[in-house]
Scaffold this motif. Structure first.
Motif, PDB file in Angstrom:
ATOM      1  N   ARG A  57       0.565   7.267  -3.787  1.00 36.61           N
ATOM      2  CA  ARG A  57      -0.675   7.295  -3.021  1.00 36.61           C
ATOM      3  C   ARG A  57      -0.958   8.711  -2.526  1.00 36.61           C
ATOM      4  NH1 ARG A  57      -1.384   3.493   2.164  1.00 36.61           N
ATOM      5  NH2 ARG A  57      -0.905   5.367   3.285  1.00 36.61           N
ATOM      6  N   HIS A  58      -2.204   9.153  -2.682  1.00 36.62           N
ATOM      7  CA  HIS A  58      -2.603  10.498  -2.261  1.00 36.62           C
ATOM      8  C   HIS A  58      -3.390  10.443  -0.962  1.00 36.62           C
ATOM      9  CE1 HIS A  58      -1.440  12.700  -5.862  1.00 36.62           C
ATOM     10  NE2 HIS A  58      -1.783  11.619  -6.533  1.00 36.62           N
ATOM     11  N   GLY A 114       0.777  -1.233   0.000  1.00 32.80           N
ATOM     12  CA  GLY A 114       0.000   0.000   0.000  1.00 32.80           C
ATOM     13  C   GLY A 114       0.807   1.281   0.000  1.00 32.80           C
ATOM     14  N   TYR A 128       1.140  11.129   0.411  1.00 33.40           N
ATOM     15  CA  TYR A 128       1.646  10.545   1.643  1.00 33.40           C
ATOM     16  C   TYR A 128       3.164  10.615   1.651  1.00 33.40           C
ATOM     17  CZ  TYR A 128      -2.656   8.467   3.362  1.00 33.40           C
ATOM     18  OH  TYR A 128      -3.902   8.271   3.871  1.00 33.40           O
ATOM     19  N   GLU A 145      -0.001   3.515  -5.264  1.00 32.22           N
ATOM     20  CA  GLU A 145      -1.396   3.278  -5.612  1.00 32.22           C
ATOM     21  C   GLU A 145      -1.570   2.399  -6.846  1.00 32.22           C
ATOM     22  OE1 GLU A 145      -4.612   6.415  -6.840  1.00 32.22           O
ATOM     23  OE2 GLU A 145      -4.044   6.664  -4.740  1.00 32.22           O
ATOM     24  N   ASN A 146      -0.746   2.624  -7.869  1.00 28.92           N
ATOM     25  CA  ASN A 146      -0.939   1.919  -9.132  1.00 28.92           C
ATOM     26  C   ASN A 146       0.399   1.794  -9.858  1.00 28.92           C
ATOM     27  OD1 ASN A 146      -2.171   0.705 -11.290  1.00 28.92           O
ATOM     28  ND2 ASN A 146      -2.972   2.588 -12.157  1.00 28.92           N
TER      29      ASN A 146
END
Length: 132
Positions: free
Chosen positions: A64-65, A43, A73, A46-47
Motif C-alpha cells: 500500500r502506498h 488493508g 506505508y 493493496e493487491n
C-alpha cells in the motif's frame, strides 16, 4: 526461504518496505494464502495476484502506498509464535495491539483469522504474528 513460512512472509514484506519496493514475491502455500487474504482484507496490502513460474506458484503482493507523500506505508510486523516456542492463548488472553488498531493473526481449529474474529467466535489458538 526456510521452513518457517510466516517468518518468510514477514521478512519479505519488511525488507521490501525498507528498500522502498512496491511489490513482493512470496511462495504460495495454503498458509501463506490465508495470511495474505487477511492482510488484504484488513488493508495492509493493496493487491494480490497469483503467478506461476516453472511449476511453482508465487503470490505477488502490491504494498500500500501513501496518497499524499511518496513512499510506502510503514507497518510493524512481528512474529509471536515460532517453531521453537509456540504461543497459544484462549480467546480472552489474545492481546489487543495498540488498543485494537493493530491485528493479531491467530491459527484456530476453524482456520486462520484475526483476533477480533476469534474473540467474537469465542475460540483461541496459536498466535502467529501481529501487525500494526
Amino acid at each position: 526461504m526456510g521452513k518457517d513460512t510466516i517468518a518468510d512472509i514477514i521478512t519479505s514484506i519488511r525488507n521490501a518496505q525498507m528498500a522502498k519496493k512496491g511489490t513482493v514475491r512470496i511462495a504460495s502455500t495454503n498458509l501463506t494464502e490465508n495470511v495474505v487474504k487477511i492482510l488484504l482484507r484488513e488493508g495492509f496490502i493493496e493487491n494480490v495476484r497469483k503467478h506461476r513460474e516453472s511449476n511453482k506458484d508465487f503470490l505477488v503482493l502490491t504494498l500500500r502506498h501513501r496518497r499524499t507523500r511518496k513512499g510506502i506505508y510503514r507497518t510493524i510486523l512481528k512474529r509471536i509464535s515460532r517453531p521453537g516456542l509456540r504461543i497459544y492463548s484462549n480467546y480472552q488472553g489474545i492481546p489487543k495491539i495498540l488498543g485494537g488498531i493493530g491485528i493479531v493473526i491467530v491459527s484456530t481449529s476453524r482456520g486462520i483469522m484475526t483476533d477480533r474474529e476469534a474473540r467474537l467466535q469465542g475460540i483461541g489458538g496459536e498466535m502467529l504474528c501481529y501487525i500494526c
